[in-house]
Scaffold this motif. Structure first.
Motif, PDB file in Angstrom:
ATOM      1  N   LEU A 181      46.030  -7.570   8.988  1.00 28.28           N
ATOM      2  CA  LEU A 181      47.169  -8.238   9.622  1.00 28.28           C
ATOM      3  C   LEU A 181      46.806  -8.697  11.033  1.00 28.28           C
ATOM      4  O   LEU A 181      47.156  -9.806  11.450  1.00 28.28           O
ATOM      5  CB  LEU A 181      48.379  -7.303   9.661  1.00 28.28           C
ATOM      6  CG  LEU A 181      49.670  -7.890  10.216  1.00 28.28           C
ATOM      7  CD1 LEU A 181      50.121  -9.102   9.412  1.00 28.28           C
ATOM      8  CD2 LEU A 181      50.757  -6.823  10.241  1.00 28.28           C
ATOM      9  N   ALA A 182      46.071  -7.874  11.749  1.00 24.48           N
ATOM     10  CA  ALA A 182      45.625  -8.257  13.098  1.00 24.48           C
ATOM     11  C   ALA A 182      44.705  -9.477  13.027  1.00 24.48           C
ATOM     12  O   ALA A 182      44.801 -10.387  13.864  1.00 24.48           O
ATOM     13  CB  ALA A 182      44.914  -7.088  13.768  1.00 24.48           C
ATOM     14  N   LYS A 183      43.817  -9.508  12.034  1.00 21.93           N
ATOM     15  CA  LYS A 183      42.942 -10.662  11.848  1.00 21.93           C
ATOM     16  C   LYS A 183      43.756 -11.916  11.549  1.00 21.93           C
ATOM     17  O   LYS A 183      43.490 -12.987  12.087  1.00 21.93           O
ATOM     18  CB  LYS A 183      41.965 -10.428  10.691  1.00 21.93           C
ATOM     19  CG  LYS A 183      40.820  -9.557  11.014  1.00 21.93           C
ATOM     20  CD  LYS A 183      39.787 -10.339  11.776  1.00 21.93           C
ATOM     21  CE  LYS A 183      38.534  -9.510  11.907  1.00 21.93           C
ATOM     22  NZ  LYS A 183      37.643 -10.037  12.908  1.00 21.93           N
ATOM     23  N   ALA A 184      44.753 -11.777  10.674  1.00 20.44           N
ATOM     24  CA  ALA A 184      45.596 -12.920  10.316  1.00 20.44           C
ATOM     25  C   ALA A 184      46.304 -13.477  11.545  1.00 20.44           C
ATOM     26  O   ALA A 184      46.342 -14.695  11.749  1.00 20.44           O
ATOM     27  CB  ALA A 184      46.618 -12.508   9.256  1.00 20.44           C
ATOM     28  N   ARG A 185      46.844 -12.597  12.353  1.00 21.95           N
ATOM     29  CA  ARG A 185      47.539 -13.042  13.563  1.00 21.95           C
ATOM     30  C   ARG A 185      46.577 -13.711  14.534  1.00 21.95           C
ATOM     31  O   ARG A 185      46.924 -14.681  15.202  1.00 21.95           O
ATOM     32  CB  ARG A 185      48.240 -11.865  14.217  1.00 21.95           C
ATOM     33  CG  ARG A 185      49.442 -11.405  13.422  1.00 21.95           C
ATOM     34  CD  ARG A 185      50.114 -10.225  14.050  1.00 21.95           C
ATOM     35  NE  ARG A 185      51.338  -9.893  13.322  1.00 21.95           N
ATOM     36  CZ  ARG A 185      51.911  -8.724  13.337  1.00 21.95           C
ATOM     37  NH1 ARG A 185      51.399  -7.735  14.061  1.00 21.95           N
ATOM     38  NH2 ARG A 185      53.013  -8.506  12.642  1.00 21.95           N
ATOM     39  N   GLY A 186      45.362 -13.206  14.621  1.00 19.67           N
ATOM     40  CA  GLY A 186      44.358 -13.805  15.491  1.00 19.67           C
ATOM     41  C   GLY A 186      43.977 -15.209  15.045  1.00 19.67           C
ATOM     42  O   GLY A 186      43.887 -16.130  15.868  1.00 19.67           O
ATOM     43  N   PHE A 187      43.768 -15.383  13.744  1.00 18.57           N
ATOM     44  CA  PHE A 187      43.440 -16.709  13.223  1.00 18.57           C
ATOM     45  C   PHE A 187      44.609 -17.672  13.421  1.00 18.57           C
ATOM     46  O   PHE A 187      44.410 -18.843  13.754  1.00 18.57           O
ATOM     47  CB  PHE A 187      43.079 -16.643  11.730  1.00 18.57           C
ATOM     48  CG  PHE A 187      41.709 -16.094  11.457  1.00 18.57           C
ATOM     49  CD1 PHE A 187      40.585 -16.594  12.097  1.00 18.57           C
ATOM     50  CD2 PHE A 187      41.538 -15.072  10.534  1.00 18.57           C
ATOM     51  CE1 PHE A 187      39.319 -16.100  11.833  1.00 18.57           C
ATOM     52  CE2 PHE A 187      40.280 -14.562  10.257  1.00 18.57           C
ATOM     53  CZ  PHE A 187      39.169 -15.080  10.906  1.00 18.57           C
ATOM     54  N   LEU A 188      45.832 -17.190  13.223  1.00 16.59           N
ATOM     55  CA  LEU A 188      47.005 -18.039  13.418  1.00 16.59           C
ATOM     56  C   LEU A 188      47.128 -18.465  14.881  1.00 16.59           C
ATOM     57  O   LEU A 188      47.411 -19.627  15.183  1.00 16.59           O
ATOM     58  CB  LEU A 188      48.268 -17.308  12.965  1.00 16.59           C
ATOM     59  CG  LEU A 188      49.566 -18.109  13.032  1.00 16.59           C
ATOM     60  CD1 LEU A 188      49.476 -19.382  12.196  1.00 16.59           C
ATOM     61  CD2 LEU A 188      50.727 -17.245  12.583  1.00 16.59           C
ATOM     62  N   LYS A 189      46.882 -17.543  15.777  1.00 17.32           N
ATOM     63  CA  LYS A 189      46.934 -17.862  17.204  1.00 17.32           C
ATOM     64  C   LYS A 189      45.868 -18.903  17.559  1.00 17.32           C
ATOM     65  O   LYS A 189      46.133 -19.851  18.309  1.00 17.32           O
ATOM     66  CB  LYS A 189      46.727 -16.590  18.024  1.00 17.32           C
ATOM     67  CG  LYS A 189      46.850 -16.792  19.511  1.00 17.32           C
ATOM     68  CD  LYS A 189      46.712 -15.462  20.245  1.00 17.32           C
ATOM     69  CE  LYS A 189      46.847 -15.634  21.740  1.00 17.32           C
ATOM     70  NZ  LYS A 189      46.723 -14.350  22.442  1.00 17.32           N
ATOM     71  N   LEU A 190      44.683 -18.743  17.007  1.00 19.36           N
ATOM     72  CA  LEU A 190      43.601 -19.697  17.240  1.00 19.36           C
ATOM     73  C   LEU A 190      43.997 -21.092  16.746  1.00 19.36           C
ATOM     74  O   LEU A 190      43.778 -22.092  17.449  1.00 19.36           O
ATOM     75  CB  LEU A 190      42.335 -19.222  16.530  1.00 19.36           C
ATOM     76  CG  LEU A 190      41.092 -20.071  16.661  1.00 19.36           C
ATOM     77  CD1 LEU A 190      40.602 -20.085  18.099  1.00 19.36           C
ATOM     78  CD2 LEU A 190      40.007 -19.544  15.747  1.00 19.36           C
ATOM     79  N   ALA A 191      44.585 -21.162  15.576  1.00 18.94           N
ATOM     80  CA  ALA A 191      45.003 -22.450  15.026  1.00 18.94           C
ATOM     81  C   ALA A 191      46.097 -23.090  15.883  1.00 18.94           C
ATOM     82  O   ALA A 191      46.048 -24.284  16.178  1.00 18.94           O
ATOM     83  CB  ALA A 191      45.496 -22.273  13.594  1.00 18.94           C
ATOM     84  N   ARG A 192      47.079 -22.299  16.287  1.00 12.93           N
ATOM     85  CA  ARG A 192      48.166 -22.829  17.115  1.00 12.93           C
ATOM     86  C   ARG A 192      47.653 -23.314  18.463  1.00 12.93           C
ATOM     87  O   ARG A 192      48.049 -24.383  18.930  1.00 12.93           O
ATOM     88  CB  ARG A 192      49.243 -21.764  17.317  1.00 12.93           C
ATOM     89  CG  ARG A 192      50.086 -21.542  16.096  1.00 12.93           C
ATOM     90  CD  ARG A 192      51.132 -20.497  16.350  1.00 12.93           C
ATOM     91  NE  ARG A 192      52.032 -20.372  15.221  1.00 12.93           N
ATOM     92  CZ  ARG A 192      52.838 -19.353  15.026  1.00 12.93           C
ATOM     93  NH1 ARG A 192      52.872 -18.357  15.890  1.00 12.93           N
ATOM     94  NH2 ARG A 192      53.626 -19.308  13.971  1.00 12.93           N
TER      95      ARG A 192
END
Length: 65
Positions: free
Chosen positions: A19-30
């Protein structure tokens, strides 16, 4: 294609890392989309979005097992 054989054993808290990885990738994309300028190649943002979706799915799968 889905796996039909044995599954990998992980700890009960493994999903939190995914979940932490998912949030990190989402933040990077945003962040990338916020800084996007005309003419920039959006491939990096799209890759981060896909990785985020995969990590969210991994987190859900690990949390339900």
């Amino acid at each position: 294609m889905t796996r039909t054989g044995s599954t990998k054993t992980v700890s009960k808290e493994h999903w939190r890392g995914r979940l932490a990885k998912a949030r990190g990738f989402l933040k990077l994309a945003r962040n990338g989309m916020d800084m996007h300028e005309p003419g920039d190649d959006p491939d990096e943002y799209c890759t981060a979005m896909v990785k985020s979706a995969i990590a969210y799915a991994d987190a859900l799968t690990a949390a339900t097992q």
